[in-house]
Structures are given as C-alpha cells and as structure tokens.
Design an enzyme around this catalytic site. Structure first.
Site, PDB file in Angstrom:
ATOM      1  CB  CYS A  79      -1.346   0.490   0.913  1.00  0.00           C
ATOM      2  SG  CYS A  79      -2.392   0.980   0.527  1.00  0.00           S
ATOM      3  CG  HIS A 176      -3.326  -3.648   3.237  1.00  0.00           C
ATOM      4  ND1 HIS A 176      -2.526  -3.082   4.072  1.00  0.00           N
ATOM      5  CD2 HIS A 176      -3.811  -2.465   3.012  1.00  0.00           C
ATOM      6  CE1 HIS A 176      -2.809  -1.419   3.873  1.00  0.00           C
ATOM      7  NE2 HIS A 176      -3.262  -1.259   3.240  1.00  0.00           N
ATOM      8  CD  GLU A 178      -1.259  -6.423   5.291  1.00  0.00           C
ATOM      9  OE1 GLU A 178      -1.276  -6.816   4.275  1.00  0.00           O
ATOM     10  OE2 GLU A 178      -1.800  -4.697   6.336  1.00  0.00           O
TER      11      GLU A 178
END
Lengths: 197, 253
Positions: A79, A176, A178
């Site tokens: 990001c 993202h 994660e």
C-alpha cells in the site's frame, strides 16, 4: 531468514508480522531506523499512514535503501509501502525511493477512498500464488512510467491502476495481503519463498 | 469490480463477547478472538468490535484483546465505542485495529475527524451515525441512541465526509434489533449524498434484508450481528443469496 519491517510510525504491524511469521524459518524484526532496516535478508515496507510523514522518516536512509534494493535486497512494499518505491506523490512532500519510475496520484473515481475487496486481473506477480480478490484501503495509486513492470491490475470505477509491480526481487502491492485472508497470507508466504531461492 | 461487504459485529465487554437487550441482561457468548476467526473462516469480509465497556479497567482489557485478535485475524478489524480523542484512535491502531469508528465524540467536536484523517489517513476513520425518523427527516442521536441532537442525518453524514471520514456506518435506531430489515430510505438518502462507502446497520433479520440494503438502499456494505450469533442464518447462506441476486461478492475458498 530475517525479515525486517521498516516502521515509519504508521500503525498496525501486528497482522503483517504474524502473516509473515507463518512461513517456516522466518524471523520477523521491526526497525525504526531506515539505515539499520536494510541489514536484513528481506525488507518489508508496511502500508498505513500518509506519504509526507513516511518520506520524512525514510529520508536519512533513502540513498542507502535504494542502493540495497538495486544490489538485490528482496523487498515487499505494501500500500503506502508500494508508493514509497516510486519517485514522488501528490499526497505529500518528500521523495520516495525512486526504485520504480513514476508518480503517485489520487484515484480518479467518485468513491474515494477505495475500501473493500476487489478483483485482480492479469496477475503474473509470483509463480507460487495467484491473486484473485484482495482487500484495499487507499486513496492514492501508482502511475508507472514503464507499464511492463506492472504484474497485476485492478479497476475501481473507471480507473484501472497497478495492483502489483515487480522488478527483480522487489515487489510492490497496492492491496493488503495481511488483510486478504487465507489467499493474502499465502501470497506473502509465496513471496518469501520465491525471493529466498 | 469492488465487491459488496458483509461485516460481522461483536459486542465486547470486559474482554468477552456479550449479548443482551439494550445493554441489560448481558450474557457471555464467547471469546472474541475465536469468534472473529470463526467468522473469517466462514467468509465474513470484516469484523467490528463494538466496545460496550464502562470502566477504564475494561478499556485496558480491550486493547489487549485487539492485539491478540490482530495477530490471528487476517481480515480488517474495526473498533468502535467510547473513542473520544486522537490518542484513543492512535492507541486502537497501534493495538492492531485497521479502522476506528467515532460517534458521539465527533458530534461533540467534528474537528476530531479531521485530526484523525490527517494523522492516520481517511481510510481508517469511520463516522458512526445513529439516526431516528422524525416526520420527513432523520434526527441524529448520540450516547447509544439516548441523546437527541439538532443534526439532520443526511447533512451530518456530508459534514463528516467533508471533515475527513472515509466511511459512514449508518444505524437506524428505529430498526435496530427489530429484524424487519434496514431502513432503506435512510440508507439510500445517505448513500446518494456522500462519495464514501456507506455501511447499512440496524434491522437485518434475513439474507433478503441484507440484499435489499445493498440494492435498494445503495449501501456498499452491511453490518450484521444478532441473526448470525443466534444461528438464524450463516455468512455462507447470506453470501450465496447475494451472489445469486447478481451482486459482486467475494467467494471464500
């Protein structure tokens, strides 16, 4: 394998640390000093915050970090971390690493920020993981000078922007991993496996 | 194409998920970390913790809980309830929240939204608005729906976005807990008035209600609590109805 997260004072690093640490043999460190952050096997530039503040934190180590990447240090930028791999951003002052030529601009869409799960097209980023639907939370995107470095695309309203870029062992992703559940974690792990070999 | 989201909300008190009616007769329904992970596995797109703690001591427990959850949950986590200052927001984000929802504190001091957006980015600032229909308009209430304000919900949503909010969580007080569907008129009015994602909340009793909130209401996302916790339906069943209605929905492997 040592994986170092460069912490430029943004926010949540817990999920990212744990996602990376699910790969066997990986030891995750968090480092606030950009000069010390490059003393590692893999550098990760995490993804929350504003460009100007992050660029200011990066500045003292900018040249060293850029050189380390050119010499082959594997790096994953997420990001805002992806945006820091570019030259500059209209979000804030300061210089990015300039590893990828290009400029960061506001998304050309009515609904900004772009928040939610969106599809990825033409993904060729990694051989070990295929991207499908991933989680985004951002207002700015990277306009890449050389489109051949874009390895995946996503479209929000009418704006088609790079979901991922890659040059050698340096990968930038606008989403993202994660926060993209099982497939996002699998992507992060596949990146680590691919750059290790 | 951006998919529509199904967000699961968990009421948290003293480090546990609780359930009750208007904060009374609270009953323990489980461990937040385990429940959040279970909903991720079932295909929820996000999880929201709504903190209904009263004491400062319970607050400390919340940050620890957010930390433990963020280490094991790989979908976005929002924390709401009792957030009053920029420091509170910073604390929630450092503990592992991805977004923070702000309600009464934004009404008291709208600059708070701007300060948080400038410091942490608009994508993590959620303006939470509780509204009740009064005649042709919708009035904003604060303090868990107890305190009326002079604000009109549609205008207030626009102000919140101009101040820096990146999303609007819109709850109909009239519909909340009634299980007769979201307030579609309220949702549509706000969704048409702002250029950020709107999350419909309050009133979902079935998968059809959720579909209507996203289609007729124009919401980007739907917040669901009771009907899932009570086992009336499942994340999978809701998502398959949404998908068969032609909405773009993330599928879970």
């Amino acid at each position: 394998m040592r994986v170092t997260l460069f912490d430029y004072g943004a926010g949540n690093l817990h999920s990212l640390s744990k996602a990376l640490a699910t790969e066997p043999g990986v030891e995750v460190h968090v480092e606030e000093d950009p000069l010390r952050a490059v003393d590692t096997d893999v550098l990760v530039l995490p993804g929350v915050g504003a460009f100007g503040l992050a660029a200011a934190r990066l500045a003292p180590g900018r040249n060293t970090m850029r050189l380390a990447l050119e010499r082959g240090l594997p790096c994953l930028g997420i990001c805002l971390g992806m945006q820091l791999l570019f030259d500059s951003s209209e979000e804030g002052a300061g210089k990015g690493l300039g590893f990828f030529a290009g400029h960061v601009q506001r998304l050309a869409a009515r609904r900004v920020p772009h928040i939610g799960w969106n599809q990825v097209d033409e993904d060729s980023t990694l051989s070990g993981a295929k991207l499908e639907t991933v989680y985004y939370a951002h207002s700015f995107v990277c306009r890449v000078a050389d489109p051949s470095l874009v390895t995946a695309w996503t479209t929000h309203e009418e704006d088609r922007f790079p979901a991922a870029v890659r040059r050698g062992k340096v990968v930038g992703v606008q989403f993202h991993p994660e926060k993209s559940s099982t497939s996002g974690v699998a992507f992060a792990r596949a990146f680590l496996r691919e750059v290790r070999s | 194409m951006l998919t529509r989201r199904l967000i699961v909300c968990l009421d948290v008190k003293g480090g546990r998920v609780v359930k009750g009616v208007r904060f009374e007769g609270l009953r323990d329904v489980g461990d937040p970390v385990e429940l959040a992970q279970r909903y991720e596995r079932e295909g929820a797109d996000e999880v929201t913790f709504l903190d209904i703690s009263a004491s400062a001591e319970e607050r400390e427990t919340l940050w620890d809980l957010v930390r433990r959850t963020a280490e094991r949950l790989f979908i976005p986590l929002t924390v709401g309830g009792g957030v009053r200052t920029v420091e509170d927001v910073g604390r929630a984000l450092r503990a592992g929240a991805d977004k923070v929802s702000i309600n009464s504190a934004a009404v008291a001091r709208p600059e708070l939204l701007t300060e948080c957006a400038e410091r942490f980015g608009a994508q993590c600032v959620v303006a939470s608005i509780d509204a009740r229909k009064e005649g042709e308009r919708y009035r904003v209430y604060t303090h868990g729906g107890r305190k009326p304000t002079e604000l009109d919900a549609v205008t207030w949503a626009q102000v919140c976005v101009a101040r820096g909010a990146g999303e609007v969580l819109l709850t109909s007080i009239d519909q909340d807990g009634a299980r007769s569907g979201y307030d579609l008129e309220l949702t549509r009015r706000v969704a048409d008035a702002v250029a950020v994602p709107v999350i419909a909340s309050g009133g979902a009793g079935s998968a059809e209600h959720i579909r209507d909130g996203l289609t007729r209401g124009g919401a980007d996302a739907a917040l669901v609590a009771g009907i899932l916790h009570d086992g009336l339906t499942t994340v999978g069943a809701i998502k398959s109805l949404l998908r068969s209605s032609g909405l773009p929905i993330r599928s879970t492997p």
